[in-house]
Scaffold this active site. Structure first.
Site, PDB file in Angstrom:
ATOM      1  N   LYS A 156       0.830  -1.211   0.000  1.00  0.00           N
ATOM      2  CA  LYS A 156       0.000   0.000   0.000  1.00  0.00           C
ATOM      3  C   LYS A 156       0.868   1.265   0.000  1.00  0.00           C
ATOM      4  O   LYS A 156       0.655   2.161  -0.815  1.00  0.00           O
ATOM      5  CB  LYS A 156      -0.948  -0.024   1.207  1.00  0.00           C
ATOM      6  CG  LYS A 156      -1.955  -1.177   1.150  1.00  0.00           C
ATOM      7  CD  LYS A 156      -2.914  -1.179   2.303  1.00  0.00           C
ATOM      8  CE  LYS A 156      -2.299  -1.518   3.621  1.00  0.00           C
ATOM      9  NZ  LYS A 156      -1.822  -2.898   3.786  1.00  0.00           N
ATOM     10  N   ASP A 176       9.075  -7.125  -5.325  1.00  0.00           N
ATOM     11  CA  ASP A 176       8.089  -7.618  -4.372  1.00  0.00           C
ATOM     12  C   ASP A 176       7.533  -8.918  -4.930  1.00  0.00           C
ATOM     13  O   ASP A 176       6.760  -8.924  -5.880  1.00  0.00           O
ATOM     14  CB  ASP A 176       6.942  -6.592  -4.188  1.00  0.00           C
ATOM     15  CG  ASP A 176       5.970  -6.997  -3.079  1.00  0.00           C
ATOM     16  OD1 ASP A 176       5.837  -8.211  -2.826  1.00  0.00           O
ATOM     17  OD2 ASP A 176       5.364  -6.101  -2.472  1.00  0.00           O
ATOM     18  N   ALA A 237       9.876   2.352   6.744  1.00  0.00           N
ATOM     19  CA  ALA A 237       9.078   1.151   7.035  1.00  0.00           C
ATOM     20  C   ALA A 237       9.335   0.681   8.467  1.00  0.00           C
ATOM     21  O   ALA A 237       8.573   1.019   9.375  1.00  0.00           O
ATOM     22  CB  ALA A 237       9.407   0.068   6.025  1.00  0.00           C
ATOM     23  N   ARG A 238      10.400  -0.059   8.647  1.00  0.00           N
ATOM     24  CA  ARG A 238      10.712  -0.565   9.985  1.00  0.00           C
ATOM     25  C   ARG A 238      12.222  -0.624  10.198  1.00  0.00           C
ATOM     26  O   ARG A 238      12.970  -1.049   9.300  1.00  0.00           O
ATOM     27  CB  ARG A 238      10.151  -1.989  10.163  1.00  0.00           C
ATOM     28  CG  ARG A 238       8.674  -1.993  10.587  1.00  0.00           C
ATOM     29  CD  ARG A 238       8.515  -1.413  11.996  1.00  0.00           C
ATOM     30  NE  ARG A 238       7.135  -1.296  12.417  1.00  0.00           N
ATOM     31  CZ  ARG A 238       6.348  -0.237  12.214  1.00  0.00           C
ATOM     32  NH1 ARG A 238       6.800   0.810  11.565  1.00  0.00           N
ATOM     33  NH2 ARG A 238       5.120  -0.205  12.679  1.00  0.00           N
ATOM     34  N   ASP A 262      13.500   7.140   9.144  1.00  0.00           N
ATOM     35  CA  ASP A 262      12.423   7.512  10.077  1.00  0.00           C
ATOM     36  C   ASP A 262      12.272   6.482  11.197  1.00  0.00           C
ATOM     37  O   ASP A 262      11.644   6.767  12.206  1.00  0.00           O
ATOM     38  CB  ASP A 262      11.107   7.609   9.281  1.00  0.00           C
ATOM     39  CG  ASP A 262       9.926   8.044  10.137  1.00  0.00           C
ATOM     40  OD1 ASP A 262      10.071   9.038  10.878  1.00  0.00           O
ATOM     41  OD2 ASP A 262       8.850   7.402  10.056  1.00  0.00           O
ATOM     42  N   GLU A 267      13.605   1.903  19.504  1.00  0.00           N
ATOM     43  CA  GLU A 267      13.055   3.276  19.549  1.00  0.00           C
ATOM     44  C   GLU A 267      12.586   3.614  20.960  1.00  0.00           C
ATOM     45  O   GLU A 267      11.831   2.829  21.534  1.00  0.00           O
ATOM     46  CB  GLU A 267      11.883   3.395  18.565  1.00  0.00           C
ATOM     47  CG  GLU A 267      12.344   3.239  17.121  1.00  0.00           C
ATOM     48  CD  GLU A 267      11.214   3.343  16.096  1.00  0.00           C
ATOM     49  OE1 GLU A 267      10.049   3.535  16.502  1.00  0.00           O
ATOM     50  OE2 GLU A 267      11.493   3.234  14.906  1.00  0.00           O
ATOM     51  N   HIS A 289      10.367   8.574  13.877  1.00  0.00           N
ATOM     52  CA  HIS A 289       9.196   7.746  13.538  1.00  0.00           C
ATOM     53  C   HIS A 289       7.944   8.627  13.344  1.00  0.00           C
ATOM     54  O   HIS A 289       6.947   8.493  14.056  1.00  0.00           O
ATOM     55  CB  HIS A 289       8.937   6.692  14.619  1.00  0.00           C
ATOM     56  CG  HIS A 289       8.142   5.519  14.120  1.00  0.00           C
ATOM     57  ND1 HIS A 289       8.320   4.235  14.571  1.00  0.00           N
ATOM     58  CD2 HIS A 289       7.138   5.429  13.191  1.00  0.00           C
ATOM     59  CE1 HIS A 289       7.462   3.418  13.970  1.00  0.00           C
ATOM     60  NE2 HIS A 289       6.734   4.134  13.123  1.00  0.00           N
ATOM     61  N   GLY A 291       6.409   8.983  10.304  1.00  0.00           N
ATOM     62  CA  GLY A 291       5.726   8.650   9.047  1.00  0.00           C
ATOM     63  C   GLY A 291       4.213   8.803   9.116  1.00  0.00           C
ATOM     64  O   GLY A 291       3.576   9.259   8.165  1.00  0.00           O
TER      65      GLY A 291
HETATM   66  N1  LIG Z   1       7.099   5.108   9.505  1.00  0.00           N
HETATM   67  C1  LIG Z   1       5.809   5.058   9.721  1.00  0.00           C
HETATM   68  O1  LIG Z   1       5.285   5.800  10.516  1.00  0.00           O
HETATM   69  C2  LIG Z   1       4.992   4.065   8.964  1.00  0.00           C
HETATM   70  C3  LIG Z   1       3.675   4.376   8.610  1.00  0.00           C
HETATM   71  C4  LIG Z   1       2.917   3.423   7.914  1.00  0.00           C
HETATM   72  C5  LIG Z   1       3.468   2.201   7.614  1.00  0.00           C
HETATM   73  N2  LIG Z   1       4.721   1.905   8.034  1.00  0.00           N
HETATM   74  C6  LIG Z   1       5.340   0.625   7.729  1.00  0.00           C
HETATM   75  O2  LIG Z   1       5.514   0.529   6.328  1.00  0.00           O
HETATM   76  C7  LIG Z   1       5.543  -0.820   5.950  1.00  0.00           C
HETATM   77  C8  LIG Z   1       4.659  -1.045   4.731  1.00  0.00           C
HETATM   78  O3  LIG Z   1       3.315  -0.783   5.059  1.00  0.00           O
HETATM   79  P1  LIG Z   1       2.158  -1.138   4.023  1.00  0.00           P
HETATM   80  O4  LIG Z   1       0.897  -0.647   4.605  1.00  0.00           O
HETATM   81  O5  LIG Z   1       2.541  -0.721   2.665  1.00  0.00           O
HETATM   82  O6  LIG Z   1       2.204  -2.732   4.083  1.00  0.00           O
HETATM   83  P2  LIG Z   1       1.681  -3.721   2.969  1.00  0.00           P
HETATM   84  O7  LIG Z   1       1.468  -5.019   3.659  1.00  0.00           O
HETATM   85  O8  LIG Z   1       0.573  -3.141   2.195  1.00  0.00           O
HETATM   86  O9  LIG Z   1       2.923  -3.874   1.992  1.00  0.00           O
HETATM   87  C9  LIG Z   1       4.085  -4.577   2.329  1.00  0.00           C
HETATM   88  C10 LIG Z   1       4.613  -5.204   1.050  1.00  0.00           C
HETATM   89  O10 LIG Z   1       5.880  -5.810   1.340  1.00  0.00           O
HETATM   90  C11 LIG Z   1       5.970  -6.956   0.522  1.00  0.00           C
HETATM   91  N3  LIG Z   1       7.006  -7.849   1.011  1.00  0.00           N
HETATM   92  C12 LIG Z   1       6.960  -8.681   2.076  1.00  0.00           C
HETATM   93  N4  LIG Z   1       8.122  -9.362   2.179  1.00  0.00           N
HETATM   94  C13 LIG Z   1       8.913  -8.932   1.174  1.00  0.00           C
HETATM   95  C14 LIG Z   1      10.225  -9.277   0.758  1.00  0.00           C
HETATM   96  N5  LIG Z   1      10.951 -10.173   1.420  1.00  0.00           N
HETATM   97  N6  LIG Z   1      10.729  -8.654  -0.334  1.00  0.00           N
HETATM   98  C15 LIG Z   1      10.004  -7.730  -0.993  1.00  0.00           C
HETATM   99  N7  LIG Z   1       8.736  -7.379  -0.668  1.00  0.00           N
HETATM  100  C16 LIG Z   1       8.203  -7.983   0.421  1.00  0.00           C
HETATM  101  C17 LIG Z   1       4.590  -7.534   0.577  1.00  0.00           C
HETATM  102  O11 LIG Z   1       4.354  -8.413  -0.508  1.00  0.00           O
HETATM  103  C18 LIG Z   1       3.709  -6.299   0.510  1.00  0.00           C
HETATM  104  O12 LIG Z   1       3.316  -6.031  -0.817  1.00  0.00           O
HETATM  105  C19 LIG Z   1       5.137  -1.601   7.186  1.00  0.00           C
HETATM  106  O13 LIG Z   1       6.281  -2.076   7.834  1.00  0.00           O
HETATM  107  C20 LIG Z   1       4.482  -0.565   8.063  1.00  0.00           C
HETATM  108  O14 LIG Z   1       4.546  -0.906   9.419  1.00  0.00           O
HETATM  109  C21 LIG Z   1       5.490   2.827   8.678  1.00  0.00           C
HETATM  110  O1  LIG Z   2       3.064   0.990  11.430  1.00  0.00           O
HETATM  111  C1  LIG Z   2       2.613   2.119  11.485  1.00  0.00           C
HETATM  112  O2  LIG Z   2       1.404   2.364  11.341  1.00  0.00           O
HETATM  113  C2  LIG Z   2       3.538   3.259  11.680  1.00  0.00           C
HETATM  114  O3  LIG Z   2       4.784   2.829  12.000  1.00  0.00           O
HETATM  115  C3  LIG Z   2       3.029   4.304  12.614  1.00  0.00           C
HETATM  116  O4  LIG Z   2       3.454   4.112  13.926  1.00  0.00           O
HETATM  117  P1  LIG Z   2       2.929   5.130  15.067  1.00  0.00           P
HETATM  118  O5  LIG Z   2       1.483   4.898  15.226  1.00  0.00           O
HETATM  119  O6  LIG Z   2       3.703   4.798  16.293  1.00  0.00           O
HETATM  120  O7  LIG Z   2       3.212   6.509  14.574  1.00  0.00           O
END
Ligand SMILES: NC(=O)c1ccc[n+]([C@@H]2O[C@H](COP(=O)([O-])OP(=O)(O)OC[C@H]3O[C@@H](n4cnc5c(N)ncnc54)[C@H](O)[C@@H]3O)[C@@H](O)[C@H]2O)c1
Ligand SMILES: O=C(O)[C@H](O)COP(=O)(O)O
Length: 598
Positions: A156, A176, A237-238, A262, A267, A289, A291
């Site tokens: 997403k 992916d 991401a993470r 980020d 953390e 963090h 995002g």
């Molecule tokens: N920094 C923030 O505040 C913040 C905010 C939102 C989401 N996130 C993080 O972002 C990441 C992605 O979120 P999302 O909603 O897009 O998740 P999502 O599940 O929609 O997408 C993750 C994608 O990663 C792919 N994937 C899994 N293993 C893989 C691999 N080994 N190689 C390549 N691709 C692989 C999956 O097929 C999937 O399409 C998550 O870790 C989420 O926690 C962080």
């Molecule tokens: O996975 C998530 O949704 C993001 O990392 C956001 O984390 P937060 O809610 O601590 O900002």
């Protein structure tokens, strides 16, 4: 006399959550906002709460979940659930929900913001100017237009980043293995088949995967060495997907021109850690963090998870459970009356047959047969869970009460219970009901009863063993038992019941009534269940089915006494002492008496 106020369920919110969602909760629940709890404090107070709402900071460990005696739901106001021990929650029957799409836009925009900041050296220019300097030539950046963006994880967030990057004039490649080729192509993204291919082509590399076994440390020394010299890397991401020590080295050596980060392995990062050295590096653009930290995203995720918490505490199913099957609300409506029926059937089975020689759990393999309209329900997971809950509740106490669709399969497997669910849309023999659910306990096969260590004692009446069957239906939305063993019944499985098997002879009811009256037990209702003349169950192990049986007399005289047996079911107003049940057999002349509470 003052009315007793019923305690409202309590929700613990140990992190900053948008008030929009919390306002929804306040109408029905007690919301306790307790920011800054230490792990020890969390452990101490968690037993008082039915729901726990967290973001990424609170560590919801197995220890916390085990201490949480009343917890029904852990709600993650965001996407990543890596701070929640989902496996343990599943074992304990605690639903984990998240908000899978509430902050996608925020995370994608933050990624682009970091990329642009890094490309144009915005943080450095800003800091320099605030320090009173006017340094223009020091902060010459690069453009992103015409550059290649490599994305790992085209989910997403990854796909949203890709679309914005295309708008900025970038070429986008992605890796992916599970991505939809159609979605990639509609966003003009080229899916590549290997990590080296992606790394060697990217000017900017961004990670958007969850932190799982296959992504932990996926970018380390070897991978960074495969990137174009002077490339730039991003992680929104993470923490843990990029090895922080390797990244620091690549920045120091100049292999990378910049890093925008980020998220961190720990953390907040320990001041002595590699992450802290990385943060301090002049070519690292970093945020704590952030995002998902936009007003809009926080409103979205807060409302999303709070609605789900309300659903769960009301007994409905949430829309984004991480550890429960997805069942559409309209399907659930249809299922609900049968969920109650099947739980009652399971409970009745254990209580009724546990009192027979051999005990209920001497049989651990069941057929659960849906006939008529109920057979059209495809997703019967709630029915399966209700059966396991019903079977185990009388013998497991609190554990039985915590069985639900989240953990039913696990519990059944752990306890060696096997259920074969069968759907039959053919009209069943008892056509007065539009739906019929039947539970049949299979007699233990010799090897498996030996293996389980629970040999079934011989009762000297093999026919009885072959008739451990209970059928029921829903009448006016309420459960109704229509068959109990060999008897054709019609009673509501509610309250305290006394089930007596006896010879159908005049005066028996009076004798039973007077013995109960002597013990101060009042009879609310009574119904007599004759031996069924219609149906019998054949003991075919894998395809148990109803067939018309032989002459009625054969069924009526299973005891071989020449008299007709019947089942007397009495609804009574209190628990019947064991001694009274024994008196009914000794003095009242009934064949067996079994008191159960449903
Ligand atoms: N920094 C923030 O505040 C913040 C905010 C939102 C989401 N996130 C993080 O972002 C990441 C992605 O979120 P999302 O909603 O897009 O998740 P999502 O599940 O929609 O997408 C993750 C994608 O990663 C792919 N994937 C899994 N293993 C893989 C691999 N080994 N190689 C390549 N691709 C692989 C999956 O097929 C999937 O399409 C998550 O870790 C989420 O926690 C962080
Ligand atoms: O996975 C998530 O949704 C993001 O990392 C956001 O984390 P937060 O809610 O601590 O900002």
């Amino acid at each position: 006399m003052p009315l007793l106020k019923q305690a409202r369920p309590k929700v613990l919110v140990p992190e900053k959550l948008s008030p929009d969602g919390l306002a929804l909760l306040r109408s029905a629940l007690d919301v306790d906002e307790r920011k800054g709890l230490s792990p020890e404090e969390l452990l101490e107070i968690i037993p008082h709460y039915e729901a726990l709402l967290v973001r990424s900071e609170t560590k919801v460990t197995a220890t916390v979940l085990q201490a949480a005696k009343r917890l029904k739901v852990v709600a993650r106001a965001g996407v990543g659930v890596d701070n929640v021990d989902v496996g343990e929650a599943t074992k304990l029957g605690i639903v984990v929900v998240n908000s899978p799409s509430g902050n996608i836009g925020a995370a994608a925009e933050h990624t682009i913001a970091l990329m642009m900041s890094m490309a144009r050296k915005i943080p450095e220019g800003c800091a320099s100017l605030k320090a009173g300097k006017w340094e223009r030539s020091k902060f010459v950046g690069v453009e992103v237009k015409g550059k290649v963006l490599g994305i790992i994880g085209l989910g997403k967030v990854g796909l949203t980043v890709a679309r914005i990057a295309k708008g900025l004039g970038m070429t986008v490649n992605a890796l992916d293995p599970y991505a939809s080729p159609a979605a990639a192509s509609s966003a003009s993204v080229t899916l590549v088949s290997s990590l080296p291919e992606l790394l060697s082509s990217a000017d900017f590399l961004t990670i958007h995967t969850p932190l799982i076994a296959s992504t932990r440390g996926m970018i380390s020394d070897a991978e960074l060495a495969q990137m174009k010299p002077g490339a730039r890397i991003l992680n929104v991401a993470r923490g843990g997907t990029i090895d922080e020590a390797a990244l620091l080295k690549a920045l120091e050596s100049g292999q990378l021109s910049g890093a925008a980060i980020d998220v961190f392995t720990s953390e907040p990062p320990d001041p002595e850690s590699t992450a802290s050295k990385l943060i301090a590096h002049p070519r690292a653009v970093v945020t704590p963090h952030l995002g998902a930290s936009t007003v809009e995203a926080q409103e979205n995720v807060s409302v999303d998870v709070c609605e789900q918490v309300l659903d769960i505490l009301k007994g409905s199913l949430p829309r984004s459970a991480v550890n429960a099957p997805l069942i559409l609300p309209e399907e659930y409506q249809k299922l609900q009356p049968f969920v109650r029926l099947v739980e009652k059937i399971g409970n009745l089975y254990t209580q009724h047959y546990a009192s027979l020689p051999g005990g209920s759990m001497a049989r651990n393999t069941f057929d659960l047969i849906y006939q008529g309209e109920v057979a059209s329900i495809n997703n019967t997971k709630p029915l399966f869970a209700a059966l396991i809950k019903g079977l185990l509740a009388p013998i497991t106490g609190q554990e039985g009460l915590n069985i639900n669709i989240v953990n039913a399969e696990l519990v059944a497997r752990e306890r060696g219970i096997f259920v074969s669910e069968q759907h039959s849309r053919d009209p069943h023999d008892d056509s007065s009901y539009s739906s019929l659910v039947t539970l049949i306990a299979r007699p233990p096969s010799r090897p498996s009863s030996r293996a389980s260590g629970l040999p079934e004692k011989s009762t000297g009446a093999p026919q009885l063993q072959h008739q451990r069957v209970i059928s029921g239906t829903c009448s006016g939305g309420q459960p109704l038992i229509t068959r109990l063993g060999r008897f054709e019944a019609s009673f509501a499985p509610e309250g305290t019941l006394l089930i007596c098997e006896n010879y159908d002879s005049p005066g028996k009811i009076g004798v039973v009534g007077s013995i109960l009256g002597r013990e101060g037990v009042n009879i609310n209702f009574m119904t007599v269940a004759p031996v069924s003349s219609k149906l019998s169950i054949h003991n075919a192990p894998s395809d148990a089915k109803f067939v018309k049986d032989g002459p009625t007399e054969v069924l009526s005289d299973v005891s071989g006494s020449g008299k007709t047996e019947a089942l007397m079911i009495l609804g009574v107003d209190r628990v019947v002492p064991q001694q009274t049940a024994e008196d009914l057999v000794q003095e009242g002349g009934v064949l067996s008496a079994c008191a159960i509470t449903l």
